[in-house]
Scaffold this motif. Structure first.
Motif, PDB file in Angstrom:
ATOM      1  N   SER A 137       1.122  -1.088  -0.115  1.00 31.97           N
ATOM      2  CA  SER A 137       0.345   0.325  -0.146  1.00 31.97           C
ATOM      3  C   SER A 137       1.012   0.698   0.535  1.00 31.97           C
ATOM      4  CB  SER A 137      -1.092   0.070   1.231  1.00 31.97           C
ATOM      5  OG  SER A 137      -1.392  -1.050   1.373  1.00 31.97           O
ATOM      6  N   PRO A 138       0.168   2.292  -0.478  1.00 29.67           N
ATOM      7  CA  PRO A 138       1.076   3.838  -0.332  1.00 29.67           C
ATOM      8  C   PRO A 138       0.761   4.078   1.006  1.00 29.67           C
ATOM      9  CG  PRO A 138      -0.906   3.703  -1.438  1.00 29.67           C
ATOM     10  CD  PRO A 138      -0.741   2.333  -1.628  1.00 29.67           C
ATOM     11  N   ILE A 139       1.935   4.816   1.404  1.00 28.60           N
ATOM     12  CA  ILE A 139       1.665   5.828   2.796  1.00 28.60           C
ATOM     13  C   ILE A 139       2.040   7.124   2.260  1.00 28.60           C
ATOM     14  CG2 ILE A 139       2.187   3.978   3.758  1.00 28.60           C
ATOM     15  CD1 ILE A 139       4.910   5.475   4.239  1.00 28.60           C
ATOM     16  N   VAL A 140       1.287   8.147   2.965  1.00 31.04           N
ATOM     17  CA  VAL A 140       1.586   9.863   2.620  1.00 31.04           C
ATOM     18  C   VAL A 140       2.493  10.559   4.269  1.00 31.04           C
ATOM     19  CG1 VAL A 140      -0.079  11.836   1.990  1.00 31.04           C
ATOM     20  CG2 VAL A 140      -0.499   9.446   1.147  1.00 31.04           C
ATOM     21  N   TRP A 141       3.019  11.374   3.529  1.00 29.71           N
ATOM     22  CA  TRP A 141       3.431  12.547   4.835  1.00 29.71           C
ATOM     23  C   TRP A 141       3.648  13.353   4.541  1.00 29.71           C
ATOM     24  CZ3 TRP A 141       3.885  10.366   9.872  1.00 29.71           C
ATOM     25  CH2 TRP A 141       4.424  12.039  10.314  1.00 29.71           C
ATOM     26  N   GLU A 142       2.693  14.619   4.815  1.00 29.27           N
ATOM     27  CA  GLU A 142       2.575  16.361   3.908  1.00 29.27           C
ATOM     28  C   GLU A 142       2.651  15.964   2.697  1.00 29.27           C
ATOM     29  OE1 GLU A 142       6.562  17.964   5.463  1.00 29.27           O
ATOM     30  OE2 GLU A 142       5.619  18.361   6.815  1.00 29.27           O
ATOM     31  N   MET A 151      -4.982  -4.459  -5.298  1.00 26.15           N
ATOM     32  CA  MET A 151      -4.993  -5.224  -4.286  1.00 26.15           C
ATOM     33  C   MET A 151      -4.610  -5.044  -3.258  1.00 26.15           C
ATOM     34  SD  MET A 151      -5.329  -8.004  -5.847  1.00 26.15           S
ATOM     35  CE  MET A 151      -5.459  -9.094  -4.734  1.00 26.15           C
ATOM     36  N   ALA A 152      -3.808  -3.564  -3.304  1.00 23.14           N
ATOM     37  CA  ALA A 152      -3.074  -3.112  -2.237  1.00 23.14           C
ATOM     38  C   ALA A 152      -4.682  -1.650  -1.137  1.00 23.14           C
ATOM     39  CB  ALA A 152      -2.444  -1.395  -2.843  1.00 23.14           C
TER      40      ALA A 152
END
Length: 731
Positions: A352-357, A708-709
């Motif tokens: 899966s993707p992640i996000v920061w700022e 799928m993520a």
């Protein structure tokens, strides 16, 4: 106290299991049988290894040799006295049925010639397929009853086959005696949604009886549509016949009844256990209902956006909750509605993707030649993808606002050291960040890496190749999937793998090991959950035994069972309770655990609650997607699209429905935002459901790609990772 914990951590590191520990001769024999190593088989037998030494599921070396088609090994084991009639305890299969299911004809013929039991099912199959060679071998074997012979005659595809079967009279094969406990296990209500009819099976007067019924769609009232019929055993513990010739079968894994198959009058109908049946009225209402006209102007779309990071798998604390992040209600990639940007990705996208700022971070694993085999849908295949190509592993950063690439750093390049499942990739774990560092785990390469937010390597740590796969057979590799988490300056890694499973902590600053706790586990695929209990951090791990550990030392605090053999979903905390569940047969439990307990929390037989367990259910857990707890309700979305909602405090089931009225195939975990629930199918459709104590469909969206993520949401942008690209979706 701190010094005591440091000392305990050091002791735990010193006590980690050694790979040079004495080899178990039974496991060695089974391993040699899987590999077809006849020389090693001879050595082990000569050294006194027990030919029928079982694994934890009752499978012997003969099972694995038959499954692989190693005829010479099968022959040698049989000559050494291997029992041909042993059924494993999980799938209830013999060496003969394993060889037949894997298509190894030579092994099948050999076992038949040796008198292996269980030839009745093969007899019917050979008759239907017109396989005269196999048919003659089965007839010579003789281990079938008159009922199987009669079925085979009816199924004959040619006059020659029919004549061959008419000449044969079956010898008597004694029907198994059923205990009352076994009959009660089969008793219950079974329902077929398509046919809109069911079968009620009861145990009375020492036998089973079945009766058909229908249910009124509006009132739910039931009425029987025929007389009760007696079910007589017909050669197997779950196979029955009626006086009229109808056949009833109760197949299932792990001793569990998963469905009822009824064959009568040329018709075959499959019924699901009523405990698994959907709410008929709710499903029909959903299928026919139009999306509410005012749904697009829901309050959540107008709420001000206060950006909040999505730093790990399933977001903040693994909760899957994205309130006040501007998640849209509607989008459609086909006409561009709501699609702010797309970014193509090489390889197969599962993590899966992640996000920061203002950045999105994602891991890729792309074959340098060709590794594109991938299959979605509802199936149970266990064989891995046979591909040994070199891969390029990368960590990439994208601009959250427009999807523009910011930087790419190569993590590793080379041939993965394990294979993968047809629904996984060579990089399944989602990265995790604390806003200064990004930690990535590559299980198939055996490495844990840490970079800064500009992609510069800070440290890397070899953790050993993480070989996860089918619990039953370590040769079936599926790919490690548990994601790392960060808590209190430590990176927590779960490595439930074939061999030395462990839970470990590494220093976030430099990657140095802090502690390592061995786990008596088969392969599992859940991500750890960390929470505070009375000021102390605790790591909760979903395994075949659910456990809680001290996050400072790795010492076990409590344990709870029973649980599924393939735990995947992540534990959750909501309204003061820990929710842990799993959905692989035969045990599919849901537990609501009160934090702060110690010792063995397992319930006594017949109990569903205790001082430690607020409530529980022995059935109802789901397999692949993680559940979500939102505004007092626990939602479980199964991989077949069945959605169940439970009151978080009491465990009362509020409703059960098919998502979108149609179900489907789901791998991504759901998330919640602004009073809505989002469920994404493997086909890339996202159904939006109103959160609450009643089911209400709000919208259906699509990115028209395999997904799928699990999605990420932050700062007014929903990020969906499809198998070959990233989508940025905005309102």
């Amino acid at each position: 106290m701190k010094s005591q914990r440091v000392l305990l951590a050091a002791l735990l590191l010193l006590s980690a299991p050694s790979s040079s520990a004495q080899e178990d001769p039974g496991e060695a024999l089974r391993g040699a049988a899987r590999e077809g190593d006849i020389g090693r088989i001879e050595e082990l037998l000569a050294a006194g290894a027990h030919v029928d030494a079982p694994n934890r599921y009752g499978a012997t070396a003969l099972f694995f040799a038959a499954d692989r088609g190693h005829l010479d090994v099968v022959r040698r084991l049989a000559d050494a006295g291997a029992a041909l009639d042993i059924e494993d305890r999980f799938y209830q299969m013999t060496a003969l049925s394993r060889a037949a299911g894997s298509g190894h004809r030579e092994v099948v013929f050999f076992l038949l010639a040796r008198g292996a039991p269980g030839a009745g099912g093969l007899l019917v199959r050979a008759s239907r397929q017109g396989d005269e060679e196999l048919l003659r071998a089965i007839l010579e074997n003789g281990n079938f009853d008159e009922d199987a012979l009669g079925t085979a005659r009816e199924a004959a595809d040619s006059e020659d086959i029919a004549a061959l079967l008419r000449e044969r009279t079956a010898r008597a094969v004694a029907a198994p005696e059923l205990t009352e406990e076994a009959r009660q296990q089969l008793a219950g209500s079974y329902w077929n949604e398509t046919a809109e009819r069911g079968v009620r099976v009861v145990s009375e007067d020492g036998m089973l009886r079945a009766r058909n019924f229908e249910r009124d769609a509006d009132s739910g009232n039931e009425r029987f549509t025929g007389p009760a019929v007696a079910l007589t055993p017909r050669g197997g513990p779950r196979s029955f016949v009626t006086e009229s010739g109808a056949r009833y079968g109760f197949p299932g894994r792990g001793g569990m009844v998963e469905r009822l198959i009824v064959e009568t009058g040329g018709e075959t109908v499959a019924y699901g256990p009523e405990g698994e049946a959907e709410s008929r009225a709710a499903a029909r209402e959903v299928a026919e209902a139009a999306v509410p006209s005012g749904a697009a102007s829901a309050a959540g779309d107008l709420a001000p956006i206060r950006p909040r990071p999505w730093p790990q798998f399933r977001g903040p604390r693994g909760s899957g909750i994205a309130d006040e992040q501007g998640v849209p209600l509607r989008w459609n990639a086909a006409d561009g509605e709501g699609i702010a940007w797309e970014a193509a990705l090489p390889g197969l996208g599962v993590s899966s993707p992640i996000v920061w700022e203002d950045r999105v971070y994602v891991v890729i694993a792309a074959s340098l030649t060709e590794d594109s085999e991938f299959r979605i849908g509802l199936y149970g295949d266990v064989a891995p993808v046979q591909n040994d190509s070199a891969h390029r592993f990368e960590l990439r950063a994208y601009d959250l606002a427009n999807g523009a690439p910011v930087w790419t750093t190569e993590l590793r390049r080379g041939v993965p050291k394990t294979r993968r499942h047809t629904k996984s990739s060579q990089a399944n774990a989602t990265p995790v960040t604390d806003g200064e560092r990004i930690v990535t785990l590559l299980g198939s390469m055996g490495v844990l890496l840490c970079h800064d937010l500009e992609g510069n390597l800070l440290w890397e740590r070899e953790v050993g190749v993480l070989n996860s796969g089918w619990f039953y057979d370590p040769d079936y590799q599926w790919g490690h999937a548990s994601s790392p988490v960060i808590h209190g300056g430590a990176v927590i890694v779960l490595a439930d793998v074939h061999g030395d499973a462990f839970l470990g902590a590494f220093n976030l600053e430099d990657g140095e090991p802090l502690w390592r706790t061995s786990r008596d586990e088969v392969s599992t695929f859940s991500t750890p959950f960390v929470h505070d209990v009375g000021g102390d951090a605790e790591v909760v791990v979903n395994g075949t035994v659910i456990r809680g550990y001290d996050a400072s030392t790795g010492a076990e605090r409590w344990r709870l069972g029973p649980n599924s053999e393939i735990p995947i979903s992540v534990p959750l905390l909501g309204d003061g309770l820990l929710f842990v569940q799993a959905g692989y047969p035969p045990i599919r439990p849901i537990y609501a655990i009160r934090p702060g307990m110690e010792g063995d929390l397992s319930l006594a037989p017949g109990e569903d609650s205790s001082e430690a367990i607020a409530w529980s259910k022995s059935r109802g857990g789901v397999y692949i997607p993680s559940p979500i707890f939102y505004r007092g309700v626990l939602y479980l979305g199964a991989n077949n699209g069945r959605l169940s909602a439970y009151d978080g405090e009491t465990g009362e089931r509020l409703y059960r429905a098919r998502i979108g009225g149609i179900g489907g195939s789901y791998a991504a975990s759901p998330f919640a935002a602004d009073g809505r629930l989002y469920f994404t199918t493997e086909e890339g459709d996202t159904f939006v459901v109103r959160a609450g104590r009643e089911y209400e469909l709000l919208a259906k969206n699509s990115v028209d790609r395999i997904v799928m993520a699990s999605p990420a949401a932050s700062g007014g942008m929903l990020v969906i990772r499809a198998i070959d690209r990233l989508f940025g979706i905005t309102r």
